[in-house]
Design an enzyme around this catalytic site. Structure first.
Site, short mmCIF file in Angstrom:
data_model
loop_
_atom_site.label_atom_id
_atom_site.label_comp_id
_atom_site.label_asym_id
_atom_site.label_seq_id
_atom_site.Cartn_x
_atom_site.Cartn_y
_atom_site.Cartn_z
N CYS A 144 0.81 -1.22 0.00
CA CYS A 144 0.00 0.00 0.00
C CYS A 144 0.84 1.27 0.00
O CYS A 144 0.39 2.31 -0.46
CB CYS A 144 -0.93 0.00 1.21
SG CYS A 144 -2.13 -1.36 1.21
N ALA A 145 2.06 1.20 0.51
CA ALA A 145 2.93 2.38 0.53
C ALA A 145 3.56 2.67 -0.83
O ALA A 145 4.12 3.74 -1.04
CB ALA A 145 4.04 2.18 1.56
#
Length: 355
Positions: A144-145
């Site tokens: 997700c980063a």
């Protein structure tokens, strides 16, 4: 190559989805077949409603997921669908940026939900006719980063002298479903994760083209110690199995205010100067934790909530959908784009919208 002293400019942003858009209610019912023991437990299916997601896009029809699929089959689908989606989005991003494919100096590709060697940037160069001497930066494993980190790395390449950078993120998270695995992590992932892609063009400020959508000041990365177990993939015979081991909202509460202050201070900014927050919506509880930790006013993360409702969690791609949603509102001034992911890590990008 000379270093560019001025700020890298975002010239285009395009998002897109695979063809099968499915109501969350249909996926909830499918979970009864996928996870009969979990679904039989009181209130377990409530996670699908509590996620506050209405629709999600899938790479295959919902019925396809109801049969066991091996890693090889799922990854072959990933390669085929990721190539098709990134090609479509990248072509449109270049057109909006008024760039010819041969003008691209560097290509950044972010993904975590499938494996491809050669990496996906190679297929983009071949299919689009991009510059065959373009620098290639495939980024895998940031989860997700990755959407935030990819934007920061694209801007870094512009600062290093690569004047026209194509950045593509693609995630087909639905293909990581492991049928028959009735662990809580796999069950929750099935209630949240979805598929999507985005393509962006970042250039030096003096490159001819449309007016910049925003300027990129820089990034700030944090790897939290002793946190490897919090989120990631466990590789099993049936593919990439999602791992959640700790309460992520509690972690956001405990560290995000300090982490954001550090990110801003590293670039000489103060909290008072930031007018807009572009936050990856990992889930409704994560967004609530961000609001509390940063003392944000009501409605500050509405763009994140709208994206979560319409599309679910598309891993790295999601924060780029939020950025697109934010741009529709005509934001002005300084902003912070933020996401968290495996490692466990936090990625921030300091951006500024035109006034």
């Amino acid at each position: 190559m000379p270093t560019m002293p001025a700020l890298p400019a975002l010239r285009s942003l395009v998002t897109g989805l695979p063809p099968h858009r499915v109501p969350q209610s249909d996926i909830r019912e499918a979970a009864r077949t996928l996870f009969p023991r979990m679904a039989a437990r009181p209130h377990m299916l409530d996670v699908f409603d509590n996620a506050q997601i209405k629709f999600r896009a899938l790479s295959r029809p919902l019925e396809w997921y109801l049969e066991p699929r091996g890693f090889g089959e799922k990854n072959a689908v990933f390669i085929a669908e990721a190539r098709a989606l990134t090609l479509r989005l990248a072509r449109e991003a270049l057109e909006r940026a008024e760039l010819a494919p041969g003008d691209v100096d560097a290509v950044v590709v972010v993904n975590t939900s499938g494996l491809s060697t050669p990496s996906l940037d190679a297929s983009l160069i071949e299919a689009l006719g991009l510059n065959r001497h373009a620098a290639r930066l495939p980024v895998w494993g940031l989860g997700c980063a990755g959407g935030a980190a990819g934007l920061a790395r694209a801007a870094d390449l512009v600062r290093a002298g690569y004047r026209r950078v194509l950045y593509v993120a693609v995630e087909l998270c639905s293909l990581t479903l492991v049928k028959g695995d009735e662990s809580k992590s796999n069950f929750v992932g099935t209630a949240l994760f979805a598929d999507g892609g985005a393509a962006l063009v970042v250039t030096a400020p003096d490159v001819p083209g449309p007016p910049p959508l925003l300027d990129v000041h820089g990034g700030y990365s944090t790897l939290i110690e002793d946190s490897e177990d919090i989120m990631g993939w466990d590789v099993v015979d049936d593919g990439l199995k999602v791992r959640f081991s700790r309460d992520i909202p509690t972690l956001v509460h405990s560290m995000m205010a300090r982490n954001v202050a550090g990110a801003l201070a590293a670039h000489g900014w103060t909290r008072e100067e930031v007018e807009t927050f572009v936050v990856h919506p990992g889930g409704v509880k994560v967004l609530a934790a961000y609001e509390d930790a940063l003392d944000l006013p009501e409605g500050a993360l509405n763009a994140s909530r709208r994206v979560l409702c319409r599309h679910g969690n598309m891993s790295s791609v999601t924060v780029l959908f939020v950025l697109e949603e934010t741009l529709r509102g005509g934001p002005q001034g300084r902003a912070l784009l933020s996401a968290m992911g495996p490692g466990f890590s936090a990625e921030h990008v300091l951006i500024e919208f035109p006034i």
